[in-house]
Design an enzyme around this catalytic site. Structure first.
Site, PDB file in Angstrom:
ATOM      1  N   GLU A   1      -7.575  -2.091 -66.733  1.00 26.53           N
ATOM      2  CA  GLU A   1      -8.232  -3.403 -66.682  1.00 26.53           C
ATOM      3  C   GLU A   1      -9.136  -3.564 -67.904  1.00 26.53           C
ATOM      4  O   GLU A   1      -9.649  -2.572 -68.444  1.00 26.53           O
ATOM      5  CB  GLU A   1      -9.021  -3.479 -65.359  1.00 26.53           C
ATOM      6  CG  GLU A   1      -9.863  -4.708 -65.135  1.00 26.53           C
ATOM      7  CD  GLU A   1      -9.099  -6.027 -65.018  1.00 26.53           C
ATOM      8  OE1 GLU A   1      -8.336  -6.324 -65.948  1.00 26.53           O
ATOM      9  OE2 GLU A   1      -9.298  -6.752 -64.027  1.00 26.53           O
ATOM     10  N   ASP A   2      -9.335  -4.804 -68.339  1.00 26.00           N
ATOM     11  CA  ASP A   2     -10.181  -5.042 -69.516  1.00 26.00           C
ATOM     12  C   ASP A   2     -11.653  -4.782 -69.227  1.00 26.00           C
ATOM     13  O   ASP A   2     -12.334  -4.085 -69.972  1.00 26.00           O
ATOM     14  CB  ASP A   2      -9.973  -6.470 -70.066  1.00 26.00           C
ATOM     15  CG  ASP A   2     -10.113  -7.565 -69.003  1.00 26.00           C
ATOM     16  OD1 ASP A   2     -10.383  -7.247 -67.837  1.00 26.00           O
ATOM     17  OD2 ASP A   2      -9.948  -8.754 -69.366  1.00 26.00           O
TER      18      ASP A   2
ATOM     19  N   PHE B   1     -21.321 -12.532 -72.103  1.00 23.34           N
ATOM     20  CA  PHE B   1     -19.913 -12.910 -72.029  1.00 23.34           C
ATOM     21  C   PHE B   1     -19.251 -12.549 -73.353  1.00 23.34           C
ATOM     22  O   PHE B   1     -19.666 -13.013 -74.418  1.00 23.34           O
ATOM     23  CB  PHE B   1     -19.760 -14.403 -71.747  1.00 23.34           C
ATOM     24  CG  PHE B   1     -18.340 -14.783 -71.485  1.00 23.34           C
ATOM     25  CD1 PHE B   1     -17.775 -14.606 -70.227  1.00 23.34           C
ATOM     26  CD2 PHE B   1     -17.541 -15.285 -72.500  1.00 23.34           C
ATOM     27  CE1 PHE B   1     -16.452 -14.924 -69.989  1.00 23.34           C
ATOM     28  CE2 PHE B   1     -16.208 -15.611 -72.271  1.00 23.34           C
ATOM     29  CZ  PHE B   1     -15.665 -15.428 -71.017  1.00 23.34           C
TER      30      PHE B   1
ATOM     31  N   ARG C   1      -8.266 -13.819 -77.833  1.00 17.27           N
ATOM     32  CA  ARG C   1      -7.697 -12.534 -77.404  1.00 17.27           C
ATOM     33  C   ARG C   1      -7.261 -11.713 -78.615  1.00 17.27           C
ATOM     34  O   ARG C   1      -7.185 -10.492 -78.553  1.00 17.27           O
ATOM     35  CB  ARG C   1      -6.471 -12.763 -76.507  1.00 17.27           C
ATOM     36  CG  ARG C   1      -6.769 -13.445 -75.182  1.00 17.27           C
ATOM     37  CD  ARG C   1      -5.552 -13.335 -74.275  1.00 17.27           C
ATOM     38  NE  ARG C   1      -5.599 -14.245 -73.146  1.00 17.27           N
ATOM     39  CZ  ARG C   1      -6.204 -13.995 -71.998  1.00 17.27           C
ATOM     40  NH1 ARG C   1      -6.835 -12.864 -71.832  1.00 17.27           N
ATOM     41  NH2 ARG C   1      -6.184 -14.862 -71.008  1.00 17.27           N
TER      42      ARG C   1
ATOM     43  N   ASP D   1     -16.840  -6.475 -63.894  1.00 15.69           N
ATOM     44  CA  ASP D   1     -18.068  -7.269 -63.917  1.00 15.69           C
ATOM     45  C   ASP D   1     -18.645  -7.280 -62.493  1.00 15.69           C
ATOM     46  O   ASP D   1     -19.365  -6.357 -62.104  1.00 15.69           O
ATOM     47  CB  ASP D   1     -17.693  -8.671 -64.430  1.00 15.69           C
ATOM     48  CG  ASP D   1     -18.878  -9.597 -64.614  1.00 15.69           C
ATOM     49  OD1 ASP D   1     -20.010  -9.108 -64.625  1.00 15.69           O
ATOM     50  OD2 ASP D   1     -18.673 -10.821 -64.759  1.00 15.69           O
TER      51      ASP D   1
HETATM   52  P1  5GP Z   1     -14.875  -9.194 -61.763  1.00 17.79           P
HETATM   53  O1  5GP Z   1     -13.971  -9.465 -60.608  1.00 17.79           O
HETATM   54  O2  5GP Z   1     -15.193  -7.737 -61.972  1.00 17.79           O
HETATM   55  O3  5GP Z   1     -16.127 -10.045 -61.689  1.00 17.79           O
HETATM   56  O4  5GP Z   1     -14.183  -9.782 -63.028  1.00 17.79           O
HETATM   57  C1  5GP Z   1     -13.193  -9.166 -63.709  1.00 17.79           C
HETATM   58  C2  5GP Z   1     -12.496 -10.185 -64.593  1.00 17.79           C
HETATM   59  O5  5GP Z   1     -13.392 -11.210 -65.038  1.00 17.79           O
HETATM   60  C3  5GP Z   1     -12.024  -9.517 -65.847  1.00 17.79           C
HETATM   61  O6  5GP Z   1     -10.727  -9.023 -65.677  1.00 17.79           O
HETATM   62  C4  5GP Z   1     -12.082 -10.645 -66.854  1.00 17.79           C
HETATM   63  O7  5GP Z   1     -10.894 -11.384 -66.805  1.00 17.79           O
HETATM   64  C5  5GP Z   1     -13.225 -11.530 -66.379  1.00 17.79           C
HETATM   65  N1  5GP Z   1     -14.476 -11.252 -67.108  1.00 17.79           N
HETATM   66  C6  5GP Z   1     -15.598 -10.672 -66.645  1.00 17.79           C
HETATM   67  N2  5GP Z   1     -16.545 -10.586 -67.600  1.00 17.79           N
HETATM   68  C7  5GP Z   1     -15.987 -11.116 -68.712  1.00 17.79           C
HETATM   69  C8  5GP Z   1     -16.438 -11.304 -70.066  1.00 17.79           C
HETATM   70  O8  5GP Z   1     -17.559 -10.966 -70.473  1.00 17.79           O
HETATM   71  N3  5GP Z   1     -15.549 -11.885 -70.921  1.00 17.79           N
HETATM   72  C9  5GP Z   1     -14.303 -12.282 -70.552  1.00 17.79           C
HETATM   73  N4  5GP Z   1     -13.547 -12.832 -71.476  1.00 17.79           N
HETATM   74  N5  5GP Z   1     -13.842 -12.114 -69.303  1.00 17.79           N
HETATM   75  C10 5GP Z   1     -14.666 -11.538 -68.397  1.00 17.79           C
END
Ligand code: 5GP
Length: 193
Positions: free
Chosen positions: A106-107, A159, A172, A110
């Site tokens: 996963e990238d 972000f 990207r 958060d």
């Molecule tokens: P979570 O479910 O952990 O809140 O969010 C995960 C997803 O939110 C990541 O796979 C990504 O797509 C998006 N995301 C969370 N923080 C960021 C950020 O700082 N930048 C971007 N581009 N996407 C984020």
């Protein structure tokens, strides 16, 4: 309103958090660790599209043991940057994971809502194990108790875009991870949460 397009996407970035070189050496280190830990095991890397695409492509080439790949696509934020807590599977795995050692790639983690959902979803399919490898960890906004088994960098609550991560599907293709200029979202008044 018509979209403002910079000549070079770098011009829209106010701060580089992680350079291409820093990312490259961290990804090499993660690949070594994973190769060591999964020696002799049936490893399946599951790339979470689209954000983890670039990370996955680099990481898998640093893994020296036999392995397979699959992909999933989920929506967590949709077009917004605020986590809804609702995860929808847009593209499921192509093949069964029964008996395989699954490593989710996963990238960024958060709130943790996406990964906690994915881990339990995949565990229901009787794999030998399910673990998580993330490039970035933003622990400040965690809502679900997710701790990645492998992580590249812990970053502050900003972000970020680049190296696969987008803002409205753009940026990207940046080779580094950075913070966009305020004008990127000032155009329509919307910004990240
Ligand atoms: P979570 O479910 O952990 O809140 O969010 C995960 C997803 O939110 C990541 O796979 C990504 O797509 C998006 N995301 C969370 N923080 C960021 C950020 O700082 N930048 C971007 N581009 N996407 C984020």
């Amino acid at each position: 309103m018509s979209e403002r397009l910079p000549e070079r996407i770098e011009d829209d970035i106010k701060e580089i958090l992680l350079s291409a070189e820093q990312i490259e050496s961290k990804v090499a280190q993660l690949g070594e660790e994973i190769s060591r830990d999964y020696q002799g095991k049936d490893l399946l890397l599951v790339c979470i599209l689209k954000g983890a695409l670039v990370f996955m492509a680099d990481l898998m080439r640093r893994i020296t043991i036999p392995m397979c790949i699959d992909t999933m696509a989920v929506t967590s934020y949709g077009a917004s940057t605020v986590s809804s807590g609702v995860v929808r599977i847009v593209k499921d795995l192509d093949a069964a994971v029964e008996g395989k050692h699954v490593l989710i790639v996963e990238d960024i983690v958060d709130s943790g809502l996406t990964l906690s959902y994915l881990v339990s979803y995949l565990k229901n399919r009787k794999p030998a194990s399910v673990r998580v490898c993330t490039l970035l960890d933003k622990p400040d906004r965690r809502q679900a108790p997710v701790v990645p088994d492998y992580n590249g960098f812990v970053i502050p609550d900003k972000f970020v875009v680049g190296y696969g991560l987008d803002y409205r599907e753009k940026y990207r293709n940046l080779p580094f991870v950075g913070v966009p200029m305020d004008r990127v979202w000032n155009g329509d008044g919307e910004g990240p949460a």
